[in-house]
Every structure is written in C-alpha cells, then in structure tokens.
Design a protein around this motif. Sequence first.
Motif, PDB file in Angstrom:
ATOM      1  N   UNK A 203     -49.665 -18.566 -31.972  1.00 47.19           N
ATOM      2  CA  UNK A 203     -50.845 -17.906 -31.397  1.00 47.19           C
ATOM      3  C   UNK A 203     -51.728 -18.919 -30.678  1.00 47.19           C
ATOM      4  N   UNK A 204     -51.867 -20.103 -31.268  1.00 47.91           N
ATOM      5  CA  UNK A 204     -52.710 -21.124 -30.652  1.00 47.91           C
ATOM      6  C   UNK A 204     -52.110 -21.580 -29.317  1.00 47.91           C
ATOM      7  N   UNK A 205     -50.788 -21.767 -29.292  1.00 51.12           N
ATOM      8  CA  UNK A 205     -50.138 -22.157 -28.034  1.00 51.12           C
ATOM      9  C   UNK A 205     -50.323 -21.080 -26.973  1.00 51.12           C
ATOM     10  N   UNK A 206     -50.103 -19.828 -27.364  1.00 45.98           N
ATOM     11  CA  UNK A 206     -50.235 -18.737 -26.397  1.00 45.98           C
ATOM     12  C   UNK A 206     -51.652 -18.726 -25.837  1.00 45.98           C
ATOM     13  N   UNK A 207     -52.632 -18.885 -26.722  1.00 50.91           N
ATOM     14  CA  UNK A 207     -54.021 -18.878 -26.277  1.00 50.91           C
ATOM     15  C   UNK A 207     -54.287 -20.054 -25.342  1.00 50.91           C
ATOM     16  N   UNK A 208     -53.748 -21.209 -25.724  1.00 52.77           N
ATOM     17  CA  UNK A 208     -53.987 -22.400 -24.907  1.00 52.77           C
ATOM     18  C   UNK A 208     -53.529 -22.168 -23.472  1.00 52.77           C
ATOM     19  N   UNK A 209     -52.310 -21.655 -23.316  1.00 49.00           N
ATOM     20  CA  UNK A 209     -51.805 -21.518 -21.952  1.00 49.00           C
ATOM     21  C   UNK A 209     -52.489 -20.377 -21.209  1.00 49.00           C
ATOM     22  N   UNK A 210     -52.873 -19.335 -21.940  1.00 50.66           N
ATOM     23  CA  UNK A 210     -53.631 -18.264 -21.298  1.00 50.66           C
ATOM     24  C   UNK A 210     -54.969 -18.797 -20.804  1.00 50.66           C
ATOM     25  N   UNK A 211     -55.627 -19.602 -21.616  1.00 47.33           N
ATOM     26  CA  UNK A 211     -56.927 -20.129 -21.230  1.00 47.33           C
ATOM     27  C   UNK A 211     -56.804 -21.108 -20.073  1.00 47.33           C
ATOM     28  N   UNK A 212     -55.779 -21.947 -20.127  1.00 47.10           N
ATOM     29  CA  UNK A 212     -55.567 -22.901 -19.039  1.00 47.10           C
ATOM     30  C   UNK A 212     -55.311 -22.161 -17.726  1.00 47.10           C
ATOM     31  N   UNK A 213     -54.555 -21.093 -17.790  1.00 43.49           N
ATOM     32  CA  UNK A 213     -54.190 -20.372 -16.578  1.00 43.49           C
ATOM     33  C   UNK A 213     -55.378 -19.610 -16.000  1.00 43.49           C
ATOM     34  N   UNK A 214     -56.202 -19.042 -16.873  1.00 41.60           N
ATOM     35  CA  UNK A 214     -57.262 -18.160 -16.389  1.00 41.60           C
ATOM     36  C   UNK A 214     -58.643 -18.791 -16.457  1.00 41.60           C
ATOM     37  N   UNK A 215     -58.742 -19.928 -17.123  1.00 46.06           N
ATOM     38  CA  UNK A 215     -60.053 -20.530 -17.300  1.00 46.06           C
ATOM     39  C   UNK A 215     -60.908 -19.803 -18.323  1.00 46.06           C
ATOM     40  N   UNK A 216     -60.280 -18.913 -19.071  1.00 44.79           N
ATOM     41  CA  UNK A 216     -61.007 -18.128 -20.070  1.00 44.79           C
ATOM     42  C   UNK A 216     -61.391 -19.002 -21.260  1.00 44.79           C
ATOM     43  N   UNK A 217     -62.458 -18.647 -21.927  1.00 45.26           N
ATOM     44  CA  UNK A 217     -62.852 -19.357 -23.139  1.00 45.26           C
ATOM     45  C   UNK A 217     -62.016 -18.825 -24.307  1.00 45.26           C
ATOM     46  N   UNK A 218     -61.516 -19.714 -25.189  1.00 48.05           N
ATOM     47  CA  UNK A 218     -60.674 -19.226 -26.296  1.00 48.05           C
ATOM     48  C   UNK A 218     -61.393 -18.219 -27.196  1.00 48.05           C
ATOM     49  N   UNK A 219     -62.742 -18.280 -27.201  1.00 46.09           N
ATOM     50  CA  UNK A 219     -63.444 -17.308 -28.045  1.00 46.09           C
ATOM     51  C   UNK A 219     -63.213 -15.888 -27.543  1.00 46.09           C
ATOM     52  N   UNK A 220     -63.095 -15.764 -26.216  1.00 50.66           N
ATOM     53  CA  UNK A 220     -62.811 -14.428 -25.667  1.00 50.66           C
ATOM     54  C   UNK A 220     -61.388 -13.999 -26.001  1.00 50.66           C
ATOM     55  N   UNK A 221     -60.563 -14.986 -26.316  1.00 52.39           N
ATOM     56  CA  UNK A 221     -59.153 -14.675 -26.566  1.00 52.39           C
ATOM     57  C   UNK A 221     -58.889 -14.276 -28.010  1.00 52.39           C
ATOM     58  N   UNK A 222     -59.913 -14.310 -28.850  1.00 53.31           N
ATOM     59  CA  UNK A 222     -59.672 -14.050 -30.269  1.00 53.31           C
ATOM     60  C   UNK A 222     -59.041 -12.670 -30.482  1.00 53.31           C
ATOM     61  N   UNK A 223     -59.623 -11.665 -29.885  1.00 49.24           N
ATOM     62  CA  UNK A 223     -59.074 -10.315 -30.098  1.00 49.24           C
ATOM     63  C   UNK A 223     -57.707 -10.135 -29.443  1.00 49.24           C
ATOM     64  N   UNK A 224     -57.567 -10.526 -28.169  1.00 44.98           N
ATOM     65  CA  UNK A 224     -56.221 -10.422 -27.588  1.00 44.98           C
ATOM     66  C   UNK A 224     -55.177 -11.211 -28.383  1.00 44.98           C
ATOM     67  N   UNK A 225     -55.530 -12.401 -28.850  1.00 43.86           N
ATOM     68  CA  UNK A 225     -54.565 -13.191 -29.623  1.00 43.86           C
ATOM     69  C   UNK A 225     -54.170 -12.439 -30.882  1.00 43.86           C
ATOM     70  N   UNK A 226     -55.160 -11.801 -31.511  1.00 40.31           N
ATOM     71  CA  UNK A 226     -54.863 -11.016 -32.711  1.00 40.31           C
ATOM     72  C   UNK A 226     -53.871  -9.911 -32.370  1.00 40.31           C
ATOM     73  N   UNK A 227     -54.131  -9.203 -31.278  1.00 39.72           N
ATOM     74  CA  UNK A 227     -53.277  -8.072 -30.914  1.00 39.72           C
ATOM     75  C   UNK A 227     -51.860  -8.542 -30.593  1.00 39.72           C
ATOM     76  N   UNK A 228     -51.770  -9.606 -29.810  1.00 37.44           N
ATOM     77  CA  UNK A 228     -50.451 -10.078 -29.396  1.00 37.44           C
ATOM     78  C   UNK A 228     -49.665 -10.607 -30.599  1.00 37.44           C
ATOM     79  N   UNK A 229     -50.342 -11.364 -31.453  1.00 34.01           N
ATOM     80  CA  UNK A 229     -49.636 -11.904 -32.621  1.00 34.01           C
ATOM     81  C   UNK A 229     -49.196 -10.782 -33.557  1.00 34.01           C
ATOM     82  N   UNK A 230     -50.054  -9.768 -33.691  1.00 31.38           N
ATOM     83  CA  UNK A 230     -49.683  -8.632 -34.533  1.00 31.38           C
ATOM     84  C   UNK A 230     -48.431  -7.956 -33.991  1.00 31.38           C
ATOM     85  N   UNK A 231     -48.390  -7.784 -32.672  1.00 28.03           N
ATOM     86  CA  UNK A 231     -47.229  -7.134 -32.068  1.00 28.03           C
ATOM     87  C   UNK A 231     -45.987  -7.995 -32.281  1.00 28.03           C
TER      88      UNK A 231
END
Lengths: 312, 307, 239
Positions: free
Chosen positions: B67-95
């Motif tokens: 989950x941390x790796x996925x978030x890292x690359x998503x944030x690097x690609x989009x410039x998003x803050x990892x805090x915004x990624x908390x919910x999406x990371x939860x959803x993706x990891x759950x899936x």
Amino acid sequence: MNRNLARVVATLLGALAVALPALAGAYPLQVARNVMLYMALAITWDMLLRSGQISFGIAGLFGLGAYASILGVIRAGMPAWASIPFAAAFSALAALLIGYLILRLRGMYFSIVTLALAEIFRIVIHNLHDFTGGPEGIVAPQGVIFGGSASALYWLALGGLAVALGASIWFERSKFHFALTAIRDNEIAASTSGVNIFSWLLATFVITSGIQGLLGGIFVQSYGFATPDSVFSADFTLLPLAMALLGGIHGTVGPIMGAVLLGVASEWLKLQMPYGHLVVYGIIIIIVILFMPRGLYGLARKMARPAEGRAE
Amino acid sequence: MALKRRATILAALSAAATILILLWKPSVINNGLQQAGLYAAIAIPMGLVLGIVHIVNLAHGEFMMVAAYATYFACRATGMDPLLAVLPAAAVTAAFGWVVFQLTIKRALKAPELNQLILTFGIAIALTQAVNILFTSQTFKLQLDYVSASIDIGEDTFPVWSYVFVAFAILYAVGLKLFLTRTTIGKAALAVGQNPKGAAIVGIDVNRVYGLVFALALALVGAMGALFLTKQSIFPSVGSPYTMKSFCLVAVAGIGNIPGILGASLLLGISEQVLRGFRDTRAWADIVFFVLIIAVILGRSIKWRKS
Amino acid sequence: MTKLRTEHLTRAFLGLVAVNDVSFSMEEGEILGIIGPNGAGKTTFINLVSGIIMPSSGTVEYKGRDITYLPAHDRARLGIARTYQLIHPLENLSLIQNVMVGSIFAKGNGLRAARAKAEEVCASLGLTGLDRDTSKLTILEIKKMEIARALANEPEVLFLDEVMAGLNSDETRELIAQVQTIARERKLAVGVVEHVMGVIKELTHRVIVLEAGELIAEGPYEEVSKNPRVIEAYLGGAA
Ligand SMILES: Nc1ncnc2c1ncn2[C@@H]1O[C@H](COP(=O)(O)OP(=O)(O)OP(=O)(O)O)[C@@H](O)[C@H]1O
Ligand SMILES: [Mg+2]
C-alpha cells in the motif's frame, strides 16, 4: 518392484555424488555443493515438520552455526575442522534454550518465534561488533578450509549432506517415526499412549537445529568469511522450504527430489534475476500448498498406486 | 474476564512506568507514545483477522508495504499529498486483499493451521520480492514539511506529527468495537469468530464474512500504508518487522482482545524508546518485541501447568 | 486390591460443573459400568482420570499413589489406558503401527518387541491385515485397533468410552465376549461407558451412575436399575 526402483535410483545418485569430483570441473562442483547444502537444510526442516511443527528459523540456526564456527577459529583458536562440530553444538544448545521456552505453546507461536530468529541473531551479531566484526562481517585470516581445494570442499559438503540424510533415515526407522507421526496426527491419543510430546519435540528441534548449525559451519569454512547478510540470508529459509514442499513433505525422498529440481534451477535463476529471484520460491510455495500439498513425490506415489476401494 | 484483568494490570503498570519516565526523560515518552500508536494501528487489523478468521496472516506487514509503494508512486505521479491518499489506499488495498483472499486463503481455511502459515508466508515472500523486482531494494521517501512539526517546551523540542498514528490507533480500536457490537454485519462477524459452525447453522454465510473481515482488515492496513509513507522511508522488506511485532502485540494482548493491543503497544513502544534513549543500548531496541513474546509465552505456559 | 480411587473429584468449565464431587474406586479384575444421560460428565470423568484435563479440585489416586496432576503420558506408563468416544486413529501410521505406539512409549519397548506385543494383542481381538492403512479399516476394526493400542500399553486399568456405539448386534456380541476374555486373562480393571443397557447388564459387575456431574447411585446393575433416582434421571434426560 517400487522399492527396487528406489534402491536403484538411490545407488545411482550415490555413485554420481561420489564420482563427481573426478568428472566435473570447479564450477559444476560449486553448483553441486550448493545443491547439497540446500538439500540437507530441506531434509532437516522436514524432519521437524513430521511432528506438525513448522520452523521458519532455518536461516537463523544456520547463520548462528556459521558465526560460531568462524568465531571459534578466530577468537578461540580452534582448528577449522573442529569449529564445524562446535558450530553444530552451539546451534543445538541455542535450540535447546529456545525450544525449552517456546515448545510448550506450539503451533503458530512456535512458528512465528522461529520466524524472528534470523532477525534477532542478526541484530545480536551486529551489536556485538567488537567480537563478531559487526555489519561488515569477519574474515578468517588463514582463509578457506583445506586451502580451498575444490574437491576437498565438495567432500566436506557431501559429508554435511550425509549427516542430514543419515539422521533423517534414522528418524524414519526409529521410535522418532512413531513419536513424531503420533504427535502430528493426534496429540491426545499420543499422550495417552505414553508419548511425552514436549520431550520428543524438543529432542527433534535440537537435533535438526544442530545439523543446521553444522551446515552453517561447513558453509562459512568453505568461503572463509561471514557477514550477517550472507549467512542469515532469507535464501537459507526459503529455498529449503520450497524444495521440501515441492518434492513432498514428511519423508526423506521428497526433499531430495525437490532439491535436485529446484537446486539446479536456482543457480540459473540467480544469474538471470539478481534482484528478486526469491519471488519464484514464494510463488512455488503458494501453488504447492494450495494445489498439491503432498508434493511431487506424493503425486507420483498416488499415480503408481491406483486408488483402491475404501472400506466404510 | 481473565483478559480484562490482564488488560487492567497491564494498563496500570504501563501508566505507572510512563509517569516515572516522563519525569526523568520526557522525550522518551513523547516518542514512545507515537511509536506505540504506529504499532497499535498496524497490529489491530491483524488482531481482527486472527480473532475472527482464525488465520495468522504472515503477509500482514507486507500488505502495508505494498500500500505504501502504491501510494508513493501515485503521489509522485500526481503530486498529491499522501494524506489525501489515505482513503483511496484503504479502498485499493481492501480490493487487493479481497482478491488474494478469494484466490488463496479461502482455499486453505479448512486445511491444517500448518498449511495456512506456510501459505501466508509464501504470500509475504511473493509480495516483498515482486516489489524488489519492480523497484529494486532502493529506499524511497517523500519530503513533507508538516511531518517535522514540533512543540517547544522550555529547552526541549518535541516532534508531534506521529500523534496522527495514535489518533488512528484509537479510531481503529473504537471503530471496531462499535462495528462489532452495533452493526448487523459486525455482530455476524463476531458470531462467526466465536462459533463458525453455529453461525453457519443460523444461516450466516461464513466464507463471505471471512472475506469481508479480511478485506476490512486490509483496508485499515492500507490506510496505514499511506500514513506510514508520510514519515518513513520505504523499501521492499520494510513491512516484515511489522508482521512480527503485530503478532507479538496480539499475542501479548490475548487473541480477541483489541483494547489490550493498545496497552501492549504502549509497553513495546515505550520500552523501545527507553533503550533508544542511550547510545549504548540503542542498537538493542529491536529485540524488545522478541523478549516480550518469549516472556508472554513463558507466563502462559506456567499458568497452564498450574491449571 | 484397589487400583484406582478418586476423592471429591470436580471439574468446572466456565461455570458449568461437568464433574461434581465424585468419589469412587475400582478394584483389580472388576468391570465397572459408568452410565448416565447425555452430558452427565462420563467422558469428562475419564478425561480427568487419564490426565487429558486437570481437575478443579479433588484427587486421583492410582495404586495408593497421588496422580492428580500427573501428565497423561506418565499415567499411561503407570498403567492407565483408554479409548475415545470419538475415534482417534493415527492416520499416518498403519494398523499395526498404531498399536505399537502404545507398547513403544508406555512400556518403553524396542520396535521389534513392540511389534511382537502388538501382534499378540491384535490376535486376541481377531484383527488381521495388520499392515493396512487406517483409512482402509471398517468402524469395527478401528474401534478394535484403539482397544488394541490401549492394551499394548499393558495397562492395569482400562477405560472404554462407548466402544460399542455404531456397531451392529453381532459385532457388539463379539466385542463383549472379547472384552470379557481379555479382562479376565489380564486381570484388568475395566471402566465401560455405554448407553445400551443390555451391554452394561451383560458386561459389568458393578455400575456407577452420573447425572449432571454428580454420582447418584452405585451397585450391581440389577439393583441400580431399580433405583428411583436413576430412573428419574434417565426419564428426565429423555424428556
Ligand atoms: N472442554 C469442554 N469445555 C466446555 N464444556 C465441556 C467441555 N467438555 C465437556 N463439556 C461439557 O461438560 C458436560 C459433560 O460432558 P461429557 O462429554 O463429559 O458428557 P458425557 O456424559 O460423556 O455425555 P455423552 O453421553 O453425550 O458422551 C457437557 O455439558 C459438556 O458440554
Ligand atoms: Mg461421552
């Protein structure tokens, strides 16, 4: 007929193992040494598994033996050959202490504590750097045992394998077979038939760990140096596990088959994929445990002996 | 009842020790609390799976790593803050967890415990090494300003960002408690955990509940993956100590005792920080969990022999 | 001579008292029936005496020695053996190997001596095809194998927990005769749990009756079966 076939195969393999130094060059001998090392580890892992206990601590006790051996030479002035049985004794003693503490609660508790062992021993070696050489490792000043002679190192590795094989066959033919199988099948029935479960498990854990330590000693003396990363490498847990599972657990034959198959493949894989070749073993473990928990040897036996009618 | 008593004793002891150390070396408590929050928030989902699905997931920390790796690359690609990624990371990891559960763990539920341990161990290796192949063993880290937030008290500076882990740990513990006692699915899950056969008889689809609980646990772990990334460097084997420490905490608390995990985490977090507080003992902090689990196993086997 | 004695033996599970203050004794050569309605605590009682679980209070004495907290494997060595209501075969051992386990560990015999002993015990129960896997055995054979495994311990006290359950009447008759012969020849004290009263009547010298964990009656079957408390316990349990 089946038994004769097995005997023929065993004799051929034995003859090959003995003849190899005369036939092969340095590199094949080195590959053969690795295969034999992993085969021996796979056998010892399986020996404990016959009781239903899983150890993830092979690398831990192997690495501990490796350090005991090299430190025995450097710090205590032991001759290199004597440091190898010393390594066995050291790992066995560590297993005795740990097993005594944790084998009362078994199952996942035992398994997970063994999973932590390699990491814990690694930390200890790191931290005692004045004595152990710390993270950079330690080099034996007189170098590799037997002056690095390829055939001598081969015989040494074969000797290690012979110890593991001998112990495993002894287990299969002695009271150990009855004790461990009874414990695995039904602890309650075992205990009311007089099996002292704790003692048999402890004895088995100590013996198999001692052999793992012995193999660690052989390994380290064959290279003349040890670093925490090289001797506590996850390879030494993963490969034996994958080999035994693939070949077939709960006996001597399965781990041998698995080691022959995967051992040669792993040398090739290491060259192909310097990073992450272990993923293959992870996947093998998953697939085998899900789809053929008795391994290849189990499959072969099933096919050789067509299903007979079951009495109800 | 024994569980509650143990938890109370544990909590009382920790509180007493905490006050003593607070007077003597306040930064140890500050860091220890935050560390405890991180441990607890990661261990609670493992406790949930162990308590209800009765499986030790040896790939627990590895799922957080993924989950941390996925978030890292998503944030690097989009410039998003990892805090915004908390919910999406939860959803993706759950899936992801749901799929892994359906493909593998579900098939091993009826197998001996031995097979389950080896299976999840295999999954852990496969995940770590897959990441190793894709991204090598190089470490990655995000540079975020807000993580160095701190408070000055007198002479000393106290970093505070990691209290977010404490908040999540408490949120998880309270949220799960409410979920398991107040909602229909939660009650069903609790029933399945206590008596799967009985639950099946009254018409609960046990395998479905197991799958849901596993996915829920992975959602919690996935969120922690994103959060973990705010503060820590990541590398392929970063998750593995958390698997072992989580199991240690669940074992110390006693299986099925989620509040106990909070207490056990305090014990572990603060003990580690006490050792880290001195140069001579710093390097030994990472074996505290091992000593702790051995002590607990020993304590329990003594109790066994008495009874 | 008294082989086994319990005093005020009690075991509670989370508030449910499964065995409550049971005092009894068993003599050499005696076949004792242990009866009572479902859930009366018969199996729990055997578990306590064989060391599978430990009592909450009370004592167990074997030939005058206190064995209340002795582990199960040590009791097996002293001479207490048992079978299980739910069969406990060792699936990865053959029939003869199952039986050998008792001789190897409870008596400390070597493999060869254990095999000889196991063959003898199997013969006394009419078991043949000794190298078969346990998966190939009939229910009668599995039950006999478990009796043989217990007998290979060379016990002085043997408990049989519902061994006749699931057998047809011919099989039951055969097994009753064999148990009687074995008990006589080996001077065993045997504790028999059965729900079929015909079996109890034919096999036992004396019975004890448990109800809700308590010992409510004791004596020869003919006497006990007329005891109003016992009749009520059974009727109450059945209703
Ligand atoms: N391990 C256990 N934990 C909790 N309760 C138990 C346990 N073992 C037995 N009991 C309870 O103790 C009581 C006595 O059970 P036990 O099996 O001894 O009865 P029994 O007389 O052998 O019955 P049956 O004739 O059905 O075999 C039952 O209410 C049972 O549910
Ligand atoms: Mg019963």
